[in-house]
Design an enzyme around this catalytic site. Structure first.
Site, PDB file in Angstrom:
ATOM      1  CD  GLU A   8      -3.079  -0.954   0.183  1.00  0.00           C
ATOM      2  OE1 GLU A   8      -3.072   0.047  -0.553  1.00  0.00           O
ATOM      3  OE2 GLU A   8      -3.938  -1.848   0.094  1.00  0.00           O
TER       4      GLU A   8
ATOM      5  NE  ARG B  46      -3.428   3.057  -0.789  1.00  0.00           N
ATOM      6  CZ  ARG B  46      -4.684   3.020  -0.393  1.00  0.00           C
ATOM      7  NH1 ARG B  46      -5.285   4.109   0.020  1.00  0.00           N
ATOM      8  NH2 ARG B  46      -5.365   1.877  -0.385  1.00  0.00           N
TER       9      ARG B  46
ATOM     10  CG  ASP C 280      -6.298  -6.985  -7.306  1.00  0.00           C
ATOM     11  OD1 ASP C 280      -5.254  -7.331  -6.716  1.00  0.00           O
ATOM     12  OD2 ASP C 280      -7.051  -6.089  -6.871  1.00  0.00           O
TER      13      ASP C 280
ATOM     14  CD  GLU D 292     -10.647  -0.949  -8.348  1.00  0.00           C
ATOM     15  OE1 GLU D 292     -11.740  -0.476  -7.944  1.00  0.00           O
ATOM     16  OE2 GLU D 292      -9.612  -0.961  -7.654  1.00  0.00           O
TER      17      GLU D 292
ATOM     18  CB  THR E 196      -1.902  -1.035  -9.176  1.00  0.00           C
ATOM     19  OG1 THR E 196      -3.214  -1.590  -9.078  1.00  0.00           O
ATOM     20  CG2 THR E 196      -1.280  -0.959  -7.803  1.00  0.00           C
TER      21      THR E 196
HETATM   22  C1  DMJ Z   1      -6.067   0.943  -4.878  1.00  0.00           C
HETATM   23  O1  DMJ Z   1      -5.237   1.144  -3.797  1.00  0.00           O
HETATM   24  C2  DMJ Z   1      -5.360   0.235  -5.983  1.00  0.00           C
HETATM   25  O2  DMJ Z   1      -6.041   0.406  -7.152  1.00  0.00           O
HETATM   26  C3  DMJ Z   1      -5.187  -1.222  -5.718  1.00  0.00           C
HETATM   27  O3  DMJ Z   1      -4.633  -1.894  -6.794  1.00  0.00           O
HETATM   28  C4  DMJ Z   1      -6.513  -1.853  -5.398  1.00  0.00           C
HETATM   29  N1  DMJ Z   1      -7.194  -1.147  -4.386  1.00  0.00           N
HETATM   30  C5  DMJ Z   1      -7.310   0.281  -4.430  1.00  0.00           C
HETATM   31  C6  DMJ Z   1      -8.486   0.825  -5.179  1.00  0.00           C
HETATM   32  O4  DMJ Z   1      -9.610   0.105  -5.156  1.00  0.00           O
END
Ligand code: DMJ
Length: 657
Positions: free
Chosen positions: A288, A292, A421, A557, A646
């Site tokens: 995370e 981020r 995912d 998403e 992501t």
């Molecule tokens: C985000 O932190 C990222 O997209 C991650 O890959 C999945 N979860 C959240 C958004 O839903």
């Protein structure tokens, strides 16, 4: 006569003969004369022998002089004397700057240079120079050299900065005076790719203005009630902490840049400069915080050219590195960025597969920018390991991996949702990032898509929506997380980069499904998890939601995929769908005093029931993708020059095709 005078005392005399006009002469002329006399006294034979010997010695001396001069020239091209004066060569600290797109294995290795030998004569101890004197002299010289190098680097960087403009306005140099770490700077200048990635866009259109308005409303709440904290709690007008690192602010930096919010960006930049301190005794989740914080800092560095963000990214990246010190080199889930203590969650020594395989884009880019290979090496070991690991099913991976054994655990469960995912997403995106050279990544990705088609794809009733379910020990479940809605976008991105056209058909079908997951709810917003009806029954809809799954966390998403689908097809329906979703966010999640809140029930438009939390990805991802979706400028963060991590942070493609 008086007594006679005493006899004269006896005197001894030393006779000194002074030859007047002839003084002691050791002059050259005298020596020459005496040599000449001696020479004359020699026999003719003796004289000839001496002359022959002398001639021979002169010829030998001349020849060896010529040879030595040649060698010196060959070595240095400088006169021998100059060569002697050169300071000792200090082994390089970092490898030479890397070429863009260079493969990791192509990076030059650090080869410490051999210490030069001293050829001075004399007893051994005389050949050792006093260490203090030497190091002092050398340090001073080094310092001077570095100062010059830094000065040059800074000058060049400043020049570059003035090129970067904020929608036409030149960025003030004082905004960007801090430099990345001296180590990184002194030996390699960060390849600055913003001009390629970022071209100043035209003015925003009406829908984009709608996104800007939404962002400013969200920012108003964050600024007022949660400034510098991780997340806004907009209903209770306070904040929550996760890592205590201003998560929302960092996640939102590049969105502000892209939306043209100069004032807000500047204020946030000041906070990063003055208040963001990673020297904190705090546990962070490796995945995370990488996607981020590290991702956010790196992309903001690329967009703004402000080296403050690179310096922060490097500091943060180093603090995450202890996570990789496991027996298997599969990283721990958590690391304390202050103490360096890394660990698994209390209840297990497993890590999540998606987490350990979705930090690669960021660490690889950090290595490229800093010249420090250890970031890239650590994450690529994980990729290689998982590539060759058994326990996959036609390219599909289980959800957990053990940090001790390096083996998959809880095998036999396969999903495209939580915990797996972004493994699939990062296979494709790393391949793109690296200039499409790492074919093993592509092979794993293509294989996995085939695995999805074989094992996880079904159609719902009555609407025949294509969805991706889950497989647990051979049993299929028609459950699909909203998280899976990243997949249509990733498939479309792959097609944009030359992957098979049938991936696009699947992308479009899945996009329709994700849209329906929103549309079929009373609020127009998707639940966290949907269940699909697979059997024809008159009273059943395609999408069903269980009470525990009806919440919406403002996730990105669906709109993320809409962005890719629009970029690839230019079909305006995708923009319209995105616009509908933005309206729904405004209608059901907007908090009047500032901010947006996740909600508990997407099926009740009368009582959506706010959960009192605005996740950082609402600003980092959801609003950014909406803004980009509404743009008709395909050059605005073009899919050919950048790849989004992501968390929607754009990073440069190293060598675009
Ligand atoms: C985000 O932190 C990222 O997209 C991650 O890959 C999945 N979860 C959240 C958004 O839903």
């Amino acid at each position: 006569m008086y007594p006679p005078p005493p006899p004269a005392p006896h005197r001894d005399f030393i006779s000194v003969t002074l030859s007047l006009g002839e003084s002691y002469d050791n002059s050259k002329s005298r020596r020459r004369r005496s040599c000449w006399r001696k020479w004359k006294q020699l026999s003719r034979l003796q004289r000839n022998v001496i002359l022959v010997l002398l001639g021979f010695l002169i010829i030998c001396g001349f020849l060896s002089y010529l040879q030595a001069a040649d060698q010196w020239k060959g070595l240095s091209g400088t006169p021998a004397e100059e060569q002697k004066m050169k300071p000792e060569v200090v082994p390089p600290v970092l490898p030479a700057p890397q070429k863009e797109g260079a493969k990791p294995e192509e990076f030059p290795a650090i080869v410490p240079q051999k210490q030069q030998r001293h050829f001075r004569r004399g007893p051994p101890h005389l050949q050792i120079r006093p260490p203090n004197t030497v190091s002092k002299e050398e340090t001073q010289d080094d310092a001077k050299e570095k100062e010059t190098a830094l000065g040059d680097a800074q000058q060049e960087e400043n020049t570059q900065r003035t090129i970067i403009s904020w929608r036409g306005a030149v960025i003030e140099p004082e905004q960007a005076t801090e430099l990345p770490s001296k180590r990184a700077e002194a030996s390699t200048k960060p390849p600055f790719l913003a001009p390629r990635m970022w071209k100043n866009p035209g003015p925003p259109n009406e829908r984009q203005k709608g996104v800007i308005e939404a962002f400013l409303h969200a920012w108003k709440g964050y600024r007022k009630f949660a400034w510098g904290h991780d997340e806004l709690k907009p209903v209770s007008k306070t904040f929550s902490e996760w890592f205590g690192l201003g998560l929302t602010l960092i996640d939102a930096l590049d969105t502000m840049w892209i939306l043209g919010l100069k004032k807000e960006f500047k204020e946030a930049r000041n906070w990063v400069s003055e208040k963001l301190d990673f020297k904190k005794n705090v546990d962070v989740n490796l995945f995370e915080s990488t996607i981020r914080i590290l991702g956010g800092l790196l992309s903001t560095y690329h967009l703004s050219g402000d080296s403050l963000f690179l310096r922060k990214a490097e500091d943060f990246g180093k603090r995450l590195m202890p996570a990789f010190t496991t027996p298997s080199k599969i990283p721990y889930s958590d690391v304390n960025i202050g103490t360096g203590f890394a660990h698994s969650p209390q209840w297990t020594s497993d890590s999540t597969v998606a987490e350990v395989t979705s930090i690669q884009l960021e660490f690889r880019e950090l290595s490229r920018l800093t010249g420090n290979k250890k970031f890239q090496e650590a994450v690529e070991k994980v990729t290689m390991h998982i590539h060759s690991l058994s326990g996959k099913k036609d390219g599909l991976v289980p959800m957990f991996i053990n940090t001790n054994s390096g083996l998959f655990t809880h095998p036999g469960v396969f999903t495209l949702g939580a915990r797996a995912d972004s493994y699939y997403e990062y296979l494709l995106k790393q391949w793109i990032q690296g200039g499409k050279k790492e074919t093993q990544l592509l092979e794993d990705y293509v294989k996995a898509i085939e695995g999805i088609k074989t094992h996880l794809l079904r159609h719902s009733q009555p609407g025949m929506l294509t969805f991706v379910g889950e497989l647990a020990h051979g049993r299929f479940s028609a459950k699909m997380d909203h998280l899976v809605c990243f997949l249509p976008g990733t498939l479309a991105l792959g097609v944009h980069h030359g992957l098979p056209a049938d991936h696009m058909n699947l992308a479009q079908s899945l996009m329709e499904t994700c849209y329906q997951m929103n549309r079929q709810m009373e609020t127009g917003l998707s639940p966290e998890i949907a269940h699909f009806n697979m059997y024809p029954r008159a009273d059943h809809k395609d999408v069903e939601v269980k009470p525990a799954d009806r919440h919406n966390l403002l996730r990105p998403e669906t709109v993320e995929s809409l962005f890719y689908l629009y970029r690839v097809t230019r079909d305006r329906k995708y923009q319209d769908w995105g616009w509908e979703i933005l309206q729904s966010f405004n209608k059901y999640t907007r908090v009047p005093s500032g901010g947006y809140s996740s909600i508990n029930n997407v099926q009740n438009s009368q009582k959506p029931d706010p959960r009192d939390k605005m996740e950082s990805f609402f600003l980092g991802e959801t609003l950014k993708y909406l803004y980009l979706l509404f743009s008709d400028d395909m050059e605005l963060l073009s899919l050919d020059t950048c790849v989004f991590n992501t968390e929607a942070h754009p990073l440069p493609i190293w060598a675009p095709a």
